[in-house]
Design a protein around this motif. Structure first.
Motif, PDB file in Angstrom:
ATOM      1  N   LYS A  98       0.815  -1.222   0.000  1.00  0.00           N
ATOM      2  CA  LYS A  98       0.000   0.000   0.000  1.00  0.00           C
ATOM      3  C   LYS A  98       0.846   1.269   0.000  1.00  0.00           C
ATOM      4  N   GLY A  99       2.063   1.174   0.565  1.00  0.00           N
ATOM      5  CA  GLY A  99       2.849   2.398   0.743  1.00  0.00           C
ATOM      6  C   GLY A  99       4.026   2.564  -0.184  1.00  0.00           C
ATOM      7  N   ARG A 100       4.102   1.740  -1.237  1.00  0.00           N
ATOM      8  CA  ARG A 100       5.268   1.833  -2.132  1.00  0.00           C
ATOM      9  C   ARG A 100       5.359   3.208  -2.792  1.00  0.00           C
ATOM     10  N   GLY A 101       4.204   3.858  -2.966  1.00  0.00           N
ATOM     11  CA  GLY A 101       4.206   5.158  -3.640  1.00  0.00           C
ATOM     12  C   GLY A 101       4.802   6.276  -2.815  1.00  0.00           C
ATOM     13  N   VAL A 102       4.943   6.106  -1.493  1.00  0.00           N
ATOM     14  CA  VAL A 102       5.480   7.186  -0.652  1.00  0.00           C
ATOM     15  C   VAL A 102       6.882   6.867  -0.145  1.00  0.00           C
ATOM     16  N   LEU A 103       7.437   5.702  -0.527  1.00  0.00           N
ATOM     17  CA  LEU A 103       8.750   5.312  -0.007  1.00  0.00           C
ATOM     18  C   LEU A 103       9.846   6.319  -0.372  1.00  0.00           C
ATOM     19  N   CYS A 104       9.734   6.897  -1.556  1.00  0.00           N
ATOM     20  CA  CYS A 104      10.755   7.850  -2.012  1.00  0.00           C
ATOM     21  C   CYS A 104      10.340   9.292  -1.800  1.00  0.00           C
ATOM     22  N   LYS A 105       9.226   9.502  -1.130  1.00  0.00           N
ATOM     23  CA  LYS A 105       8.740  10.859  -0.889  1.00  0.00           C
ATOM     24  C   LYS A 105       9.365  11.417   0.389  1.00  0.00           C
ATOM     25  N   GLU A 106       9.123  12.712   0.644  1.00  0.00           N
ATOM     26  CA  GLU A 106       9.639  13.342   1.839  1.00  0.00           C
ATOM     27  C   GLU A 106       8.953  12.737   3.080  1.00  0.00           C
ATOM     28  N   PRO A 107       9.584  12.846   4.255  1.00  0.00           N
ATOM     29  CA  PRO A 107       9.033  12.231   5.463  1.00  0.00           C
ATOM     30  C   PRO A 107       7.590  12.618   5.757  1.00  0.00           C
ATOM     31  N   GLU A 108       7.207  13.870   5.461  1.00  0.00           N
ATOM     32  CA  GLU A 108       5.839  14.299   5.754  1.00  0.00           C
ATOM     33  C   GLU A 108       4.815  13.465   4.996  1.00  0.00           C
ATOM     34  N   MET A 109       5.138  13.072   3.774  1.00  0.00           N
ATOM     35  CA  MET A 109       4.227  12.237   2.999  1.00  0.00           C
ATOM     36  C   MET A 109       4.119  10.845   3.620  1.00  0.00           C
ATOM     37  N   ARG A 110       5.243  10.322   4.111  1.00  0.00           N
ATOM     38  CA  ARG A 110       5.212   9.014   4.763  1.00  0.00           C
ATOM     39  C   ARG A 110       4.457   9.087   6.099  1.00  0.00           C
ATOM     40  N   PHE A 123       7.492  10.901  13.746  1.00  0.00           N
ATOM     41  CA  PHE A 123       6.077  10.766  13.401  1.00  0.00           C
ATOM     42  C   PHE A 123       5.178  11.378  14.478  1.00  0.00           C
ATOM     43  N   TYR A 124       5.465  11.067  15.743  1.00  0.00           N
ATOM     44  CA  TYR A 124       4.625  11.601  16.823  1.00  0.00           C
ATOM     45  C   TYR A 124       4.758  13.116  16.961  1.00  0.00           C
ATOM     46  N   ASP A 125       5.948  13.652  16.698  1.00  0.00           N
ATOM     47  CA  ASP A 125       6.110  15.104  16.695  1.00  0.00           C
ATOM     48  C   ASP A 125       5.264  15.738  15.595  1.00  0.00           C
ATOM     49  N   TRP A 126       5.238  15.086  14.441  1.00  0.00           N
ATOM     50  CA  TRP A 126       4.441  15.584  13.305  1.00  0.00           C
ATOM     51  C   TRP A 126       2.949  15.561  13.647  1.00  0.00           C
ATOM     52  N   ALA A 138       1.695  15.716  16.685  1.00  0.00           N
ATOM     53  CA  ALA A 138       1.465  16.708  17.734  1.00  0.00           C
ATOM     54  C   ALA A 138       1.329  18.113  17.163  1.00  0.00           C
ATOM     55  N   ARG A 139       1.996  18.381  16.065  1.00  0.00           N
ATOM     56  CA  ARG A 139       1.899  19.712  15.457  1.00  0.00           C
ATOM     57  C   ARG A 139       0.562  19.926  14.755  1.00  0.00           C
ATOM     58  N   GLY A 140      -0.235  18.884  14.676  1.00  0.00           N
ATOM     59  CA  GLY A 140      -1.560  19.045  14.076  1.00  0.00           C
ATOM     60  C   GLY A 140      -1.510  19.246  12.584  1.00  0.00           C
ATOM     61  N   THR A 141      -0.501  18.644  11.919  1.00  0.00           N
ATOM     62  CA  THR A 141      -0.341  18.852  10.486  1.00  0.00           C
ATOM     63  C   THR A 141      -1.545  18.376   9.698  1.00  0.00           C
ATOM     64  N   LEU A 142      -2.140  17.257  10.132  1.00  0.00           N
ATOM     65  CA  LEU A 142      -3.181  16.645   9.318  1.00  0.00           C
ATOM     66  C   LEU A 142      -4.576  16.766   9.907  1.00  0.00           C
ATOM     67  N   CYS A 143      -4.700  16.486  11.220  1.00  0.00           N
ATOM     68  CA  CYS A 143      -6.028  16.250  11.776  1.00  0.00           C
ATOM     69  C   CYS A 143      -6.670  17.501  12.343  1.00  0.00           C
TER      70      CYS A 143
END
Length: 387
Positions: A89-101, A128-131, A133-138
């Motif tokens: 499912k995640g092969r498309g984000v393996l080479c993306k920046e960390p935020e995408m992963r 990941f948990y820091d990201w 906590a910053r409320g980037t997505l939710c």
């Protein structure tokens, strides 16, 4: 004149050999302290039983090592399967920046473990948990929904996938998380969580015999105002790769507590007598209890009827071919098979015995919420009534 001292002597509970054997098997699996806590025993009792058992027979170290190795291999296979699913499912984000992963991880947190995803996607858990906590997505609404989904998933897993929305709502409330039943049901649909479904009743015992039959004293009145007023008993069969294993139980209708049980390779009068003896020992030899069953030959046998009379119990039997006269026992068997047996593989009778013992003594009697008890477990219900 001095008052006579009150006797401090207490009646010690008695346990059958079969109960002790299964308690030791549970202790071997989860540890003595954990088993003692789950069964409401003292650890010293289990240690004493184990010491006596070691004097008589080998505890089968080779079989335990094989079971442990099988469990390890199963965990390893499960981890590999999860990693492959993440890669798919995640092969498309393996080479993306960390935020995408991180976004992929947040989207699939209910499906995969964070531990596995950070390993496959090559990111750090703290990042990941820091990201998050910053409320980037939710948004707050999404966070609230995610929290409910997580709690519902935890409760559903803890109940071994047995709870539907009504029972799951009660379990969440007991943990201090009050949600509307419809909200919980929506969370279950969203996550694809479905409680195991029951199967149709199938008769076990045979009433084709010429033995005397007792009258029906219960008459489908399954209510009791105190313990040891009405007991119901029945037999069911459980398939293993070694052959059939038969289970007989005795249930107190007051709290739906399984007060007696026995297992055997043969469906004989001895089987139901052993279950009734356990109930008598567990309840300290009560008198005048209505003991209801079907009219199978085991319950009409001379041995069983002699045991009934010897303890001044009142025998009651269902009408011929009417399973509804013993519905509570059938309901218990349905729950046992649906929640612990169906869909599982049992290579030996020993494995089946351990599964049934744990379901009765840990899950059903001490943990499972019964609607007849106002969504309390049988032991919690009885403790509440005597407090």
């Amino acid at each position: 004149m001095a008052r006579p001292k009150k006797s401090t002597k207490t009646t010690r509970k008695q346990y059958s050999e079969e109960y002790r054997s299964e308690a030791l098997a549970l202790a071997a699996k989860v540890g003595v302290s954990a088993a003692a806590k789950q069964l409401g025993l003292h650890a010293s009792q289990i240690y004493g039983w184990r010491s006596k058992a070691r004097l008589h027979q080998d505890r089968g170290d080779a079989e335990k090592q094989l079971a442990a190795e099988n469990a390890r291999l199963k965990r390893q296979l499960a981890e590999q399967a999860e990693e492959l699913a993440i890669l798919k499912k995640g092969r498309g984000v393996l080479c993306k920046e960390p935020e995408m992963r991180y976004a992929f991880m947040q989207e699939h947190r209910q499906e995969f473990s964070v531990k596995a995803m950070v390993r496959v996607l090559n990111v750090s858990r703290s990042g990941f948990y820091d990201w998050v906590a910053r409320g980037t997505l939710c948004s707050k609404r999404q966070q609230h929904r995610d929290q409910l989904d997580r709690l519902a998933q935890e409760c559903f897993t803890a109940s071994k996938k047995r709870s539907g929305a009504p029972r799951l709502t009660k379990e969440l409330a007991s943990r201090g998380n009050a949600y509307n039943r419809k909200t919980v049901a929506a969370s279950m649909r969203r996550q694809g969580l479905r409680a195991k479904a029951a199967k149709k009743y199938k008769a076990t015992t045979s009433s084709k015999h010429n033995l005397p039959v007792a009258s029906n004293l219960l008459k489908q009145n399954f209510n009791a105002t105190a313990a040891n007023q009405k007991w119901v008993g029945d037999i069911t069969y459980l398939w293993t790769e070694e052959g059939w294993l038969y289970l007989a139980v005795v249930i107190d209708l007051y709290s739906r507590l399984v007060v007696g049980w026995a297992m055997s390779e043969r469906m004989t009068a001895t089987l139901v007598c052993d279950a009734l003896r356990m109930a008598l020992w567990r309840r300290k030899i009560p008198r005048g209890v209505i003991v209801h069953s079907d009219r199978g030959s085991q319950y009409c046998s001379r041995d069983y009827q002699s045991l009934i009379k010897a303890h001044n119990l009142e025998c009651s039997m269902s009408a011929k071919g009417n399973c509804y006269d013993n519905a509570c026992a059938e309901t218990f068997f349905h729950s046992l098979k649906v929640e612990s047996i169906h869909g599982e593989r049992f290579p030996t009778r020993l494995v089946m015995r351990e599964t049934v013992f744990e379901y009765i003594e840990v899950d059903d009697n001490r943990t499972r919420l019964h609607s007849a008890n106002g969504y309390l477990s049988p032991e919690a219900f009885e403790a509440q009534q005597t407090a």
